[in-house]
Design a protein around this motif. Structure first.
Motif, PDB file in Angstrom:
ATOM      1  N   LYS A 202       0.826  -1.217   0.000  1.00 56.42           N
ATOM      2  CA  LYS A 202       0.000   0.000   0.000  1.00 56.42           C
ATOM      3  C   LYS A 202       0.860   1.266   0.000  1.00 56.42           C
ATOM      4  CE  LYS A 202      -0.515   0.552   5.023  1.00 56.42           C
ATOM      5  NZ  LYS A 202      -1.468   0.527   6.147  1.00 56.42           N
ATOM      6  N   ASN A 203       2.128   1.127   0.400  1.00 57.61           N
ATOM      7  CA  ASN A 203       3.031   2.277   0.451  1.00 57.61           C
ATOM      8  C   ASN A 203       3.843   2.443  -0.831  1.00 57.61           C
ATOM      9  OD1 ASN A 203       2.586   3.261   3.189  1.00 57.61           O
ATOM     10  ND2 ASN A 203       3.500   1.333   3.869  1.00 57.61           N
ATOM     11  N   TRP A 204       3.390   1.849  -1.923  1.00 52.84           N
ATOM     12  CA  TRP A 204       4.233   1.763  -3.118  1.00 52.84           C
ATOM     13  C   TRP A 204       4.610   3.115  -3.715  1.00 52.84           C
ATOM     14  CZ3 TRP A 204       2.878   2.828  -8.374  1.00 52.84           C
ATOM     15  CH2 TRP A 204       1.555   3.232  -8.576  1.00 52.84           C
ATOM     16  N   LEU A 205       3.827   4.156  -3.445  1.00 53.43           N
ATOM     17  CA  LEU A 205       4.145   5.477  -3.989  1.00 53.43           C
ATOM     18  C   LEU A 205       4.928   6.360  -3.018  1.00 53.43           C
ATOM     19  CD1 LEU A 205       0.960   6.462  -6.032  1.00 53.43           C
ATOM     20  CD2 LEU A 205       3.233   5.883  -6.890  1.00 53.43           C
ATOM     21  N   ARG A 206       5.226   5.863  -1.850  1.00 54.94           N
ATOM     22  CA  ARG A 206       6.038   6.648  -0.906  1.00 54.94           C
ATOM     23  C   ARG A 206       7.446   6.806  -1.480  1.00 54.94           C
ATOM     24  NH1 ARG A 206       4.682   7.329   4.925  1.00 54.94           N
ATOM     25  NH2 ARG A 206       2.533   6.610   5.114  1.00 54.94           N
ATOM     26  N   PRO A 207       7.996   8.025  -1.485  1.00 53.97           N
ATOM     27  CA  PRO A 207       9.313   8.247  -2.095  1.00 53.97           C
ATOM     28  C   PRO A 207      10.405   7.309  -1.566  1.00 53.97           C
ATOM     29  CG  PRO A 207       8.263  10.345  -1.667  1.00 53.97           C
ATOM     30  CD  PRO A 207       7.381   9.295  -1.049  1.00 53.97           C
ATOM     31  N   MET A 208      10.461   7.103  -0.252  1.00 49.65           N
ATOM     32  CA  MET A 208      11.511   6.250   0.298  1.00 49.65           C
ATOM     33  C   MET A 208      11.344   4.811  -0.172  1.00 49.65           C
ATOM     34  SD  MET A 208      14.286   5.860   1.795  1.00 49.65           S
ATOM     35  CE  MET A 208      14.509   7.543   2.401  1.00 49.65           C
ATOM     36  N   ARG A 209      10.106   4.342  -0.226  1.00 48.61           N
ATOM     37  CA  ARG A 209       9.895   2.975  -0.704  1.00 48.61           C
ATOM     38  C   ARG A 209      10.272   2.849  -2.172  1.00 48.61           C
ATOM     39  NH1 ARG A 209       6.859  -1.251  -2.690  1.00 48.61           N
ATOM     40  NH2 ARG A 209       6.424  -2.962  -1.218  1.00 48.61           N
ATOM     41  N   LEU A 210       9.955   3.862  -2.957  1.00 51.93           N
ATOM     42  CA  LEU A 210      10.322   3.843  -4.374  1.00 51.93           C
ATOM     43  C   LEU A 210      11.834   3.747  -4.547  1.00 51.93           C
ATOM     44  CD1 LEU A 210       7.864   6.514  -5.816  1.00 51.93           C
ATOM     45  CD2 LEU A 210       7.935   4.091  -6.426  1.00 51.93           C
ATOM     46  N   ILE A 211      12.561   4.486  -3.730  1.00 52.83           N
ATOM     47  CA  ILE A 211      14.031   4.453  -3.815  1.00 52.83           C
ATOM     48  C   ILE A 211      14.548   3.075  -3.436  1.00 52.83           C
ATOM     49  CG2 ILE A 211      16.152   5.344  -2.768  1.00 52.83           C
ATOM     50  CD1 ILE A 211      14.677   8.054  -2.525  1.00 52.83           C
ATOM     51  N   LEU A 212      14.071   2.556  -2.307  1.00 51.05           N
ATOM     52  CA  LEU A 212      14.547   1.253  -1.840  1.00 51.05           C
ATOM     53  C   LEU A 212      14.144   0.135  -2.797  1.00 51.05           C
ATOM     54  CD1 LEU A 212      13.772   1.621   1.959  1.00 51.05           C
ATOM     55  CD2 LEU A 212      16.028   1.578   0.890  1.00 51.05           C
ATOM     56  N   ASN A 213      12.991   0.302  -3.448  1.00 51.19           N
ATOM     57  CA  ASN A 213      12.448  -0.760  -4.285  1.00 51.19           C
ATOM     58  C   ASN A 213      13.007  -0.757  -5.704  1.00 51.19           C
ATOM     59  OD1 ASN A 213      10.563  -2.944  -3.990  1.00 51.19           O
ATOM     60  ND2 ASN A 213       9.256  -1.939  -5.507  1.00 51.19           N
ATOM     61  N   ASN A 214      13.556   0.384  -6.135  1.00 54.35           N
ATOM     62  CA  ASN A 214      13.988   0.503  -7.521  1.00 54.35           C
ATOM     63  C   ASN A 214      15.436   0.941  -7.706  1.00 54.35           C
ATOM     64  OD1 ASN A 214      11.287   0.174  -9.073  1.00 54.35           O
ATOM     65  ND2 ASN A 214      10.807   1.651  -7.463  1.00 54.35           N
ATOM     66  N   VAL A 215      16.002   1.554  -6.691  1.00 57.79           N
ATOM     67  CA  VAL A 215      17.371   2.049  -6.804  1.00 57.79           C
ATOM     68  C   VAL A 215      18.326   1.225  -5.952  1.00 57.79           C
ATOM     69  CG1 VAL A 215      18.894   4.037  -6.513  1.00 57.79           C
ATOM     70  CG2 VAL A 215      16.534   4.381  -7.275  1.00 57.79           C
ATOM     71  N   ALA A 216      17.983   1.045  -4.666  1.00 59.96           N
ATOM     72  CA  ALA A 216      18.866   0.286  -3.776  1.00 59.96           C
ATOM     73  C   ALA A 216      19.054  -1.132  -4.289  1.00 59.96           C
ATOM     74  CB  ALA A 216      18.301   0.273  -2.365  1.00 59.96           C
ATOM     75  N   LYS A 217      17.937  -1.829  -4.506  1.00 64.75           N
ATOM     76  CA  LYS A 217      17.935  -3.189  -5.072  1.00 64.75           C
ATOM     77  C   LYS A 217      16.632  -3.364  -5.831  1.00 64.75           C
ATOM     78  CE  LYS A 217      20.464  -4.987  -1.104  1.00 64.75           C
ATOM     79  NZ  LYS A 217      20.303  -5.714   0.166  1.00 64.75           N
TER      80      LYS A 217
END
Length: 264
Positions: free
Chosen positions: A136-151
């Protein structure tokens, strides 16, 4: 009233509990190292298995003492991790994939293997996950970074790993810390919440040492193994005494404080 002898059933039971072994999967990482240290501190009569993929590479990270055993174990291999945790009373999962595309293999499937292995050992599994992990938090900026940039899809696979734990039947506690810091810890109020709504009372971070303390406290508390999932952060209290800190940790798992099976 007569005093209980040294060999009374009550004392033998206490000695047995204190002499149990505990394992940390992913002990080579900073959070894993903090968990090893905290286990040694809280369970002074117990041995700790520091489970890493390459025992030769990580052996120098841990204290040279008989109570720490560096064990080679690969969470992506069910037979390997089952052997590594066999006989332990409690297991802390502090592992995460190293490369950009490793999240599915480690954070999801590896955690699923760890749950199966811990269940086979008859042990309590404590999982270090992450705040904002739920879809449900998929659009949160931090989640986006962790989900697409970190790994690649890190948070998606972490949540899938959580779901595998819930479906496994293992006694479990899932700890979802906020942003991790390398601060010393042990001088903060631990704040908790459920529902994965982000920061708690304006706080968003927690030290790895405090996360380790929460995980080990969960292993000390039988009620914590009843399918608890919760988020946690820390609010610094520079004047906090060790006794106050321990009281705060115990309060995290006080009756009625957290509800089981709360994964949203």
């Amino acid at each position: 009233t007569a005093m209980k002898g040294r060999d009374s059933p009550e004392e033998r039971e206490q000695i047995q509990v204190m002499a149990q072994e505990y394992a940390v999967i992913g002990a080579g990482g900073k959070t894993g190292q903090a968990c090893v240290s905290r286990l040694l501190e809280v369970f002074p009569e117990s041995r700790v298995r520091a489970i890493v993929r390459d025992s030769a590479k990580y052996a120098s990270l841990f204290p040279k003492q008989p109570r720490v055993v560096v064990v080679q174990g690969d969470a992506t291999d069910l037979s390997s991790i089952t052997l590594a945790v066999g006989g332990c009373a409690g297991v802390i999962w502090a592992a995460s994939g190293k490369g950009w595309t490793t999240a599915q293999a480690v954070d999801c499937l590896g955690l699923e293997n760890a749950a199966k292995a811990t269940k086979a050992a008859g042990a309590h599994l404590v999982v270090v996950s992450s705040m904002l992990v739920t879809p449900k938090n998929w659009l949160r900026p931090m989640r986006l970074i962790l989900n697409n940039v970190a790994k690649w899809r890190l948070m998606d696979h972490k949540f899938a790993g959580e779901q595998a734990v819930r479906a496994s039947g293992v006694p479990y506690t899932i700890v979802r810390p906020g942003g991790l810091s390398n601060a010393p810890g042990h001088s903060s109020a631990i704040l908790t919440a459920q529902g994965d709504h982000g920061g708690i009372q304006g706080s968003y971070q927690i030290s790895r040492m405090d996360v380790a303390a929460v995980c080990v406290e969960a292993l000390r508390n039988a009620a914590a193994s009843n399918g608890l999932t919760f988020e946690c952060v820390a609010k610094p209290q520079p004047d906090m005494t060790p006794a106050q800190y321990q009281t705060g940790l115990a309060a995290v798992f006080a009756p009625g404080q957290l509800q089981p099976n709360h994964a949203a």
